[in-house]
Design an enzyme around this catalytic site. Structure first.
Site, PDB file in Angstrom:
ATOM      1  N   GLY A 239      58.802  -6.709  34.220  1.00 20.80           N
ATOM      2  CA  GLY A 239      57.914  -5.581  34.324  1.00 20.80           C
ATOM      3  C   GLY A 239      57.143  -5.299  35.582  1.00 20.80           C
ATOM      4  N   GLU A 273      60.987 -12.696  32.918  1.00 24.49           N
ATOM      5  CA  GLU A 273      62.215 -11.909  32.730  1.00 24.49           C
ATOM      6  C   GLU A 273      62.264 -10.721  33.695  1.00 24.49           C
ATOM      7  OE1 GLU A 273      62.014 -10.526  28.700  1.00 24.49           O
ATOM      8  OE2 GLU A 273      62.033 -12.517  27.826  1.00 24.49           O
ATOM      9  N   PRO A 274      62.168 -10.953  34.990  1.00 24.69           N
ATOM     10  CA  PRO A 274      62.138  -9.823  35.925  1.00 24.69           C
ATOM     11  C   PRO A 274      63.518  -9.201  36.125  1.00 24.69           C
ATOM     12  CG  PRO A 274      62.214 -11.858  37.154  1.00 24.69           C
ATOM     13  CD  PRO A 274      62.138 -12.246  35.698  1.00 24.69           C
ATOM     14  N   ARG A 316      68.569   7.927  35.828  1.00 23.31           N
ATOM     15  CA  ARG A 316      67.102   7.863  35.823  1.00 23.31           C
ATOM     16  C   ARG A 316      66.408   9.199  36.094  1.00 23.31           C
ATOM     17  NH1 ARG A 316      64.164   5.112  38.511  1.00 23.31           N
ATOM     18  NH2 ARG A 316      62.946   4.240  36.804  1.00 23.31           N
ATOM     19  N   TYR A 320      64.250  10.167  32.858  1.00 20.13           N
ATOM     20  CA  TYR A 320      62.804   9.903  32.912  1.00 20.13           C
ATOM     21  C   TYR A 320      62.081  10.809  33.914  1.00 20.13           C
ATOM     22  CZ  TYR A 320      64.846   5.398  31.447  1.00 20.13           C
ATOM     23  OH  TYR A 320      65.582   4.421  30.854  1.00 20.13           O
ATOM     24  N   CYS A 346      78.338  19.303  33.920  1.00 23.02           N
ATOM     25  CA  CYS A 346      78.019  20.623  33.354  1.00 23.02           C
ATOM     26  C   CYS A 346      76.770  20.560  32.485  1.00 23.02           C
ATOM     27  CB  CYS A 346      79.214  21.124  32.558  1.00 23.02           C
ATOM     28  SG  CYS A 346      80.622  21.296  33.632  1.00 23.02           S
ATOM     29  N   GLU A 347      75.651  20.294  33.092  1.00 23.16           N
ATOM     30  CA  GLU A 347      74.366  20.263  32.388  1.00 23.16           C
ATOM     31  C   GLU A 347      73.284  20.592  33.411  1.00 23.16           C
ATOM     32  OE1 GLU A 347      73.188  18.125  29.335  1.00 23.16           O
ATOM     33  OE2 GLU A 347      75.083  17.150  28.847  1.00 23.16           O
ATOM     34  N   TYR A 375      69.049  -0.527  37.014  1.00 22.74           N
ATOM     35  CA  TYR A 375      69.296   0.546  36.046  1.00 22.74           C
ATOM     36  C   TYR A 375      70.074   1.698  36.691  1.00 22.74           C
ATOM     37  CZ  TYR A 375      65.718  -2.291  33.854  1.00 22.74           C
ATOM     38  OH  TYR A 375      65.025  -3.372  33.357  1.00 22.74           O
TER      39      TYR A 375
HETATM   40  N1  LLP Z   1      62.695  -8.202  29.303  1.00 25.34           N
HETATM   41  C1  LLP Z   1      62.880  -7.329  28.308  1.00 25.34           C
HETATM   42  C2  LLP Z   1      62.842  -7.804  26.918  1.00 25.34           C
HETATM   43  C3  LLP Z   1      63.113  -5.973  28.603  1.00 25.34           C
HETATM   44  O1  LLP Z   1      63.303  -5.118  27.609  1.00 25.34           O
HETATM   45  C4  LLP Z   1      63.165  -5.550  29.956  1.00 25.34           C
HETATM   46  C5  LLP Z   1      63.416  -4.154  30.292  1.00 25.34           C
HETATM   47  C6  LLP Z   1      62.979  -6.512  30.967  1.00 25.34           C
HETATM   48  C7  LLP Z   1      62.734  -7.831  30.605  1.00 25.34           C
HETATM   49  C8  LLP Z   1      63.065  -6.186  32.419  1.00 25.34           C
HETATM   50  O2  LLP Z   1      62.061  -5.353  32.838  1.00 25.34           O
HETATM   51  P1  LLP Z   1      61.894  -5.030  34.399  1.00 25.34           P
HETATM   52  O3  LLP Z   1      61.517  -6.316  35.085  1.00 25.34           O
HETATM   53  O4  LLP Z   1      63.185  -4.545  34.923  1.00 25.34           O
HETATM   54  O5  LLP Z   1      60.835  -4.041  34.469  1.00 25.34           O
HETATM   55  N2  LLP Z   1      66.055   2.008  32.075  1.00 25.34           N
HETATM   56  C9  LLP Z   1      64.653   2.016  32.458  1.00 25.34           C
HETATM   57  C10 LLP Z   1      64.019   0.642  32.322  1.00 25.34           C
HETATM   58  C11 LLP Z   1      64.135   0.093  30.935  1.00 25.34           C
HETATM   59  C12 LLP Z   1      63.587  -1.293  30.828  1.00 25.34           C
HETATM   60  C13 LLP Z   1      63.962  -1.901  29.530  1.00 25.34           C
HETATM   61  N3  LLP Z   1      63.563  -3.250  29.394  1.00 25.34           N
HETATM   62  C14 LLP Z   1      64.521   2.545  33.872  1.00 25.34           C
HETATM   63  O6  LLP Z   1      65.538   2.873  34.474  1.00 25.34           O
HETATM   64  O7  LLP Z   1      63.409   2.697  34.362  1.00 25.34           O
END
Ligand code: LLP
Length: 423
Positions: A239, A273-274, A316, A320, A346-347, A375
């Site tokens: 996160g 969990e990065p 993305r 979003y 086509c959107e 992503y």
């Molecule tokens: N752990 C879990 C359980 C998660 O669901 C996620 C992301 C992460 C770790 C990794 O998070 P990060 O470090 O990447 O922020 N598709 C969206 C992001 C969805 C994230 C879903 N979960 C985007 O493109 O912004």
């Protein structure tokens, strides 16, 4: 800091001109810098080097086995959310004892696959999942290592679609109800209670929601101890955000310091969990201008740059409203105009940028869509029957295709016309 820089007016990835790769592999493609991937992994991981920890890379953000293998070699583990991601992590040679399995909807088959593979932890998200896992492990004559993903009801102050730690989100077990489940699990024959986990959201640009979460977790761990349940792991999810435009997320070291301050009195192994913070700015997507056009009518005229990558290649912006910096691969100081950069789908939601001040470009020019390492490819689809682009990794002055561009044949792989349609 990343290794995508202009040299003499040309965008390079490390020592290789991006245009050279484009001429060899075609467009669109995703391009990763090994030096940046390594640097970002180490910048994050080293923040925790003085405590017991495992950096479990979030496979969903960038799942190519070359990338996973690199992180495995750097000592990283994996955070997976499906049997497919487990398969990838194992194929990449990652150590199952550094793999944790998150997600709200694990099937029985996926639980079995996780058990067979000997992963470190299942992050269980519901009572029903706990019972299913207990049964699966029992059938296999094993004990399943479990952490519960608790939902701390903390506002991560990020985009609503990527917030996960609020009570109204589908994730985890409400922290106030989790104790009962821990007690139940502690009595189960085929469950071994090992930890507590959470993940409150993605692209966080503040440290305070993490600190608030950790305080709630610590308090909860205290309640577990009071009830005779001792755990070895605390997992605080992923996160930390990145800069796409003008965001100012905390530096990973600053984040690490804040987390460690909260943990000083606990004897546990920390799991992280990065995803995005490691790979986001270590990758770009390269696309070629096909057409430019101006649509007149209505109040204003509108300029479009039509490129050969669309919302199927980088979802993305359309999903979003996310901002990605886009820049010409050959530096262009021409007069700028306001344009929408759009794909061939086509959107009307098929755009990579809207109302962007952009130097005048022409057919055949290459554009780099920055911050596409996380992503990007993993959310790509073949919508409009567009084969997905190649993935390429650069190391110094060398580069290799790490996933071949899909072909038209691969688009229909597995499809067939049933006998009853033949006449
Ligand atoms: N752990 C879990 C359980 C998660 O669901 C996620 C992301 C992460 C770790 C990794 O998070 P990060 O470090 O990447 O922020 N598709 C969206 C992001 C969805 C994230 C879903 N979960 C985007 O493109 O912004």
């Amino acid at each position: 800091m990343n290794h995508f820089e202009y040299k003499d007016g040309e965008l390079f990835c490390e020592e290789v001109p991006v245009s050279q790769i484009a001429s060899e592999v075609g467009t669109p493609f995703y391009l990763y810098s090994k030096a940046t991937l390594t640097r970002h992994f180490q910048a994050f991981d080293s923040g925790f080097e003085d405590i017991d920890h495992i950096t479990c890379f979030a496979v969903k953000s960038c799942s190519n086995i070359a990338v996973l293998s690199l992180f495995g070699n750097l000592g990283g583990g994996a955070d997976i959310v499906s049997g497919g991601e487990l398969f990838r992590a194992l194929k990449a040679g990652m150590d199952p004892k550094q793999i944790i399995y998150s997600g709200v909807g694990k099937t029985e088959e996926e639980l079995r696959y996780g058990m067979e593979s000997g992963i470190l932890l299942f992050n269980v998200e519901s009572e029903q999942e706990l019972h299913r896992l207990n049964k699966v492990a029992g059938d296999m004559g094993m004990k399943a290592p479990v952490a519960f993903r608790v939902n701390p009801d903390v506002d991560p102050k990020t985009h609503a679609y990527i917030s996960t730690g609020l009570a109204k989100n589908k994730f985890g077990i409400p922290i106030n109800e989790a104790l009962d489940l821990y007690k139940q699990a502690a009595e189960m024959e085929n469950i071994e209670v090992k930890g507590v986990s959470c993940h409150i959201g993605s692209q966080l640009t503040l440290i305070s929601p993490f600190v608030e979460t950790l305080r709630k977790l610590k308090n909860f761990v205290g309640r577990l101890t009071d009830n005779g349940i001792n755990i070895d792991y605390i997992d605080i999810g992923g996160g930390v955000g990145i800069t796409y435009d003008d965001e100012e997320p905390p530096h990973p070291q600053e984040y690490a310091k804040a987390i460690k301050e909260e943990l000083t009195d606990l004897k546990i192994t920390l799991i992280l969990e990065p995803g995005r913070v490691i790979v986001g700015n270590a990758g770009i997507m390269v696309t070629e201008v096909q057409y430019t056009k101006t649509n007149r009518g209505g109040e204003k005229e509108k300029n479009f740059v039509v490129v050969d990558a669309g919302m199927n290649d980088l979802t993305r912006p359309s999903l979003y409203g996310a901002y990605h910096t886009i820049q010409p691969v050959k530096e262009n100081n021409g007069a700028s105009q306001v344009v929408d950069i759009v794909g061939p789908i086509c959107e009307t939601t098929d755009f990579l940028a809207k109302n962007r001040d952009f130097p005048e470009v022409k057919q055949g020019d290459l554009l780099a869509v920055m911050s596409a390492g996380a992503y990007g490819f993993t959310m790509a689809s073949t919508y409009n029957s567009r084969p997905r682009g190649a993935e390429v990794m650069v190391s110094g002055n060398d580069f290799e295709v790490i996933r071949a561009r899909e072909t038209r044949e691969s688009l229909i792989q597995g499809e067939s016309v049933p006998g009853f349609l033949e006449n």
